[in-house]
Scaffold this motif. Structure first.
Motif, PDB file in Angstrom:
ATOM      1  N   ASN A 163       0.825  -1.220   0.000  1.00  0.00           N
ATOM      2  CA  ASN A 163       0.000   0.000   0.000  1.00  0.00           C
ATOM      3  C   ASN A 163       0.856   1.265   0.000  1.00  0.00           C
ATOM      4  O   ASN A 163       0.363   2.345  -0.312  1.00  0.00           O
ATOM      5  N   ASP A 164       2.125   1.153   0.339  1.00  0.00           N
ATOM      6  CA  ASP A 164       3.042   2.289   0.313  1.00  0.00           C
ATOM      7  C   ASP A 164       3.444   2.667  -1.109  1.00  0.00           C
ATOM      8  O   ASP A 164       4.197   3.624  -1.304  1.00  0.00           O
ATOM      9  N   TYR A 165       2.970   1.922  -2.106  1.00  0.00           N
ATOM     10  CA  TYR A 165       3.332   2.152  -3.504  1.00  0.00           C
ATOM     11  C   TYR A 165       2.072   2.345  -4.361  1.00  0.00           C
ATOM     12  O   TYR A 165       1.792   1.558  -5.264  1.00  0.00           O
ATOM     13  N   PRO A 166       1.298   3.401  -4.085  1.00  0.00           N
ATOM     14  CA  PRO A 166       0.038   3.594  -4.806  1.00  0.00           C
ATOM     15  C   PRO A 166       0.220   3.864  -6.303  1.00  0.00           C
ATOM     16  O   PRO A 166      -0.726   3.718  -7.081  1.00  0.00           O
TER      17      PRO A 166
ATOM     18  N   ASN B 199      -0.039  -0.179  -9.938  1.00  0.00           N
ATOM     19  CA  ASN B 199      -1.340  -0.823  -9.955  1.00  0.00           C
ATOM     20  C   ASN B 199      -1.184  -2.311  -9.623  1.00  0.00           C
ATOM     21  O   ASN B 199      -0.374  -3.006 -10.241  1.00  0.00           O
ATOM     22  N   ARG B 200      -1.944  -2.787  -8.657  1.00  0.00           N
ATOM     23  CA  ARG B 200      -1.835  -4.180  -8.198  1.00  0.00           C
ATOM     24  C   ARG B 200      -2.119  -5.168  -9.339  1.00  0.00           C
ATOM     25  O   ARG B 200      -1.420  -6.159  -9.498  1.00  0.00           O
ATOM     26  N   ASP B 201      -3.143  -4.912 -10.153  1.00  0.00           N
ATOM     27  CA  ASP B 201      -3.454  -5.818 -11.266  1.00  0.00           C
ATOM     28  C   ASP B 201      -2.315  -5.861 -12.271  1.00  0.00           C
ATOM     29  O   ASP B 201      -1.970  -6.926 -12.787  1.00  0.00           O
ATOM     30  N   ASP B 202      -1.718  -4.705 -12.548  1.00  0.00           N
ATOM     31  CA  ASP B 202      -0.573  -4.672 -13.461  1.00  0.00           C
ATOM     32  C   ASP B 202       0.600  -5.444 -12.868  1.00  0.00           C
ATOM     33  O   ASP B 202       1.312  -6.159 -13.578  1.00  0.00           O
ATOM     34  N   ALA B 203       0.800  -5.301 -11.563  1.00  0.00           N
ATOM     35  CA  ALA B 203       1.906  -5.987 -10.898  1.00  0.00           C
ATOM     36  C   ALA B 203       1.689  -7.506 -10.854  1.00  0.00           C
ATOM     37  O   ALA B 203       2.651  -8.257 -10.788  1.00  0.00           O
ATOM     38  N   LEU B 204       0.441  -7.944 -10.915  1.00  0.00           N
ATOM     39  CA  LEU B 204       0.168  -9.378 -11.008  1.00  0.00           C
ATOM     40  C   LEU B 204       0.503  -9.918 -12.394  1.00  0.00           C
ATOM     41  O   LEU B 204       0.730 -11.107 -12.568  1.00  0.00           O
ATOM     42  N   THR B 205       0.538  -9.023 -13.372  1.00  0.00           N
ATOM     43  CA  THR B 205       0.782  -9.412 -14.746  1.00  0.00           C
ATOM     44  C   THR B 205       2.260  -9.363 -15.106  1.00  0.00           C
ATOM     45  O   THR B 205       2.764 -10.241 -15.799  1.00  0.00           O
ATOM     46  N   ILE B 206       2.951  -8.346 -14.631  1.00  0.00           N
ATOM     47  CA  ILE B 206       4.354  -8.148 -14.981  1.00  0.00           C
ATOM     48  C   ILE B 206       5.103  -7.617 -13.764  1.00  0.00           C
ATOM     49  O   ILE B 206       4.560  -6.817 -12.995  1.00  0.00           O
ATOM     50  N   LEU B 207       6.323  -8.071 -13.585  1.00  0.00           N
ATOM     51  CA  LEU B 207       7.150  -7.638 -12.462  1.00  0.00           C
ATOM     52  C   LEU B 207       7.388  -6.135 -12.520  1.00  0.00           C
ATOM     53  O   LEU B 207       7.692  -5.597 -13.578  1.00  0.00           O
ATOM     54  N   HIS B 208       7.221  -5.466 -11.389  1.00  0.00           N
ATOM     55  CA  HIS B 208       7.456  -4.025 -11.279  1.00  0.00           C
ATOM     56  C   HIS B 208       8.554  -3.754 -10.263  1.00  0.00           C
ATOM     57  O   HIS B 208       8.718  -4.493  -9.299  1.00  0.00           O
TER      58      HIS B 208
ATOM     59  N   ILE C  78      11.152  -0.206  -8.676  1.00  0.00           N
ATOM     60  CA  ILE C  78      11.429   1.226  -8.650  1.00  0.00           C
ATOM     61  C   ILE C  78      12.939   1.384  -8.605  1.00  0.00           C
ATOM     62  O   ILE C  78      13.599   0.830  -7.723  1.00  0.00           O
ATOM     63  N   ASP C  79      13.474   2.129  -9.572  1.00  0.00           N
ATOM     64  CA  ASP C  79      14.927   2.286  -9.619  1.00  0.00           C
ATOM     65  C   ASP C  79      15.377   3.355  -8.629  1.00  0.00           C
ATOM     66  O   ASP C  79      14.558   3.967  -7.936  1.00  0.00           O
ATOM     67  N   SER C  80      16.672   3.579  -8.556  1.00  0.00           N
ATOM     68  CA  SER C  80      17.229   4.503  -7.567  1.00  0.00           C
ATOM     69  C   SER C  80      16.792   5.950  -7.771  1.00  0.00           C
ATOM     70  O   SER C  80      16.858   6.747  -6.845  1.00  0.00           O
ATOM     71  N   SER C  81      16.291   6.280  -8.963  1.00  0.00           N
ATOM     72  CA  SER C  81      15.800   7.644  -9.196  1.00  0.00           C
ATOM     73  C   SER C  81      14.297   7.751  -8.967  1.00  0.00           C
ATOM     74  O   SER C  81      13.713   8.810  -9.193  1.00  0.00           O
ATOM     75  N   GLY C  82      13.667   6.646  -8.535  1.00  0.00           N
ATOM     76  CA  GLY C  82      12.236   6.667  -8.243  1.00  0.00           C
ATOM     77  C   GLY C  82      11.351   6.342  -9.432  1.00  0.00           C
ATOM     78  O   GLY C  82      10.131   6.384  -9.335  1.00  0.00           O
ATOM     79  N   ARG C  83      11.949   5.978 -10.546  1.00  0.00           N
ATOM     80  CA  ARG C  83      11.199   5.660 -11.758  1.00  0.00           C
ATOM     81  C   ARG C  83      10.728   4.205 -11.709  1.00  0.00           C
ATOM     82  O   ARG C  83      11.481   3.307 -11.313  1.00  0.00           O
ATOM     83  N   VAL C  84       9.478   3.968 -12.109  1.00  0.00           N
ATOM     84  CA  VAL C  84       8.938   2.611 -12.159  1.00  0.00           C
ATOM     85  C   VAL C  84       9.489   1.921 -13.401  1.00  0.00           C
ATOM     86  O   VAL C  84       9.459   2.475 -14.502  1.00  0.00           O
ATOM     87  N   ILE C  85      10.021   0.716 -13.207  1.00  0.00           N
ATOM     88  CA  ILE C  85      10.516  -0.108 -14.303  1.00  0.00           C
ATOM     89  C   ILE C  85       9.790  -1.445 -14.240  1.00  0.00           C
ATOM     90  O   ILE C  85       9.248  -1.816 -13.187  1.00  0.00           O
ATOM     91  N   THR C  86       9.781  -2.168 -15.359  1.00  0.00           N
ATOM     92  CA  THR C  86       9.010  -3.410 -15.415  1.00  0.00           C
ATOM     93  C   THR C  86       9.779  -4.516 -16.126  1.00  0.00           C
ATOM     94  O   THR C  86      10.783  -4.277 -16.792  1.00  0.00           O
ATOM     95  N   GLY C  87       9.260  -5.730 -15.958  1.00  0.00           N
ATOM     96  CA  GLY C  87       9.751  -6.886 -16.690  1.00  0.00           C
ATOM     97  C   GLY C  87      11.201  -7.232 -16.426  1.00  0.00           C
ATOM     98  O   GLY C  87      11.702  -7.150 -15.303  1.00  0.00           O
ATOM     99  N   LEU C  88      11.889  -7.604 -17.500  1.00  0.00           N
ATOM    100  CA  LEU C  88      13.285  -8.021 -17.366  1.00  0.00           C
ATOM    101  C   LEU C  88      14.200  -6.876 -16.961  1.00  0.00           C
ATOM    102  O   LEU C  88      15.291  -7.120 -16.436  1.00  0.00           O
ATOM    103  N   ASP C  89      13.768  -5.632 -17.173  1.00  0.00           N
ATOM    104  CA  ASP C  89      14.568  -4.505 -16.691  1.00  0.00           C
ATOM    105  C   ASP C  89      14.670  -4.550 -15.168  1.00  0.00           C
ATOM    106  O   ASP C  89      15.716  -4.263 -14.604  1.00  0.00           O
ATOM    107  N   VAL C  90      13.594  -4.939 -14.504  1.00  0.00           N
ATOM    108  CA  VAL C  90      13.601  -5.081 -13.039  1.00  0.00           C
ATOM    109  C   VAL C  90      14.564  -6.197 -12.643  1.00  0.00           C
ATOM    110  O   VAL C  90      15.393  -6.035 -11.738  1.00  0.00           O
TER     111      VAL C  90
END
Length: 112
Positions: free
Chosen positions: A24-27, A30-39, A41-53
């Motif tokens: 809940n600290d990461y509003p 999106n929980r549904d998106d996170a169930l679909t693909i790995l999410h 947050i990089d050191s600059s606070g940017r959301v990254i997904t998939g194999l980049d994570v």
């Protein structure tokens, strides 16, 4: 995730289960998106997904060289498609490879 965390001697990673109250600290994820693909947050606070994570996480524990080839430009096109296929079918693939699910939560993805 446990295997990855076992290599995190400097405590560089914070791994949060999307079913845990701490999620809940990461509003902004999106929980549904996170169930679909790995999410992540990089050191600059940017959301990254998939194999980049995955790559950034292994890089953070000093083992990024193991999967760096998956991020090479020409290989990336193929591995990103393979990742999405795996992510979409991960429960079936996992049960086929390792046996029945040990999931403690509703592991099914939300249908969009």
């Amino acid at each position: 995730m446990n295997h990855l965390k076992s290599h995190d001697d400097s405590n560089n990673l914070l791994i949060v289960d999307i079913h845990d109250q701490a999620f809940n600290d990461y509003p902004h994820i999106n929980r549904d998106d996170a169930l679909t693909i790995l999410h992540g947050i990089d050191s600059s606070g940017r959301v990254i997904t998939g194999l980049d994570v995955t790559y950034r996480a292994w890089q953070a524990v000093g083992k990024g060289y193991l999967i760096k080839p998956l991020r090479w430009p020409l290989v990336r096109v193929i591995t990103d498609k393979l990742y999405m296929f795996f992510a979409q079918h991960r429960h079936s693939i996992s049960s086929w490879l390792t046996g029945p699910s040990t999931c403690e939560h509703d592991c099914s993805r939300s249908k969009k």
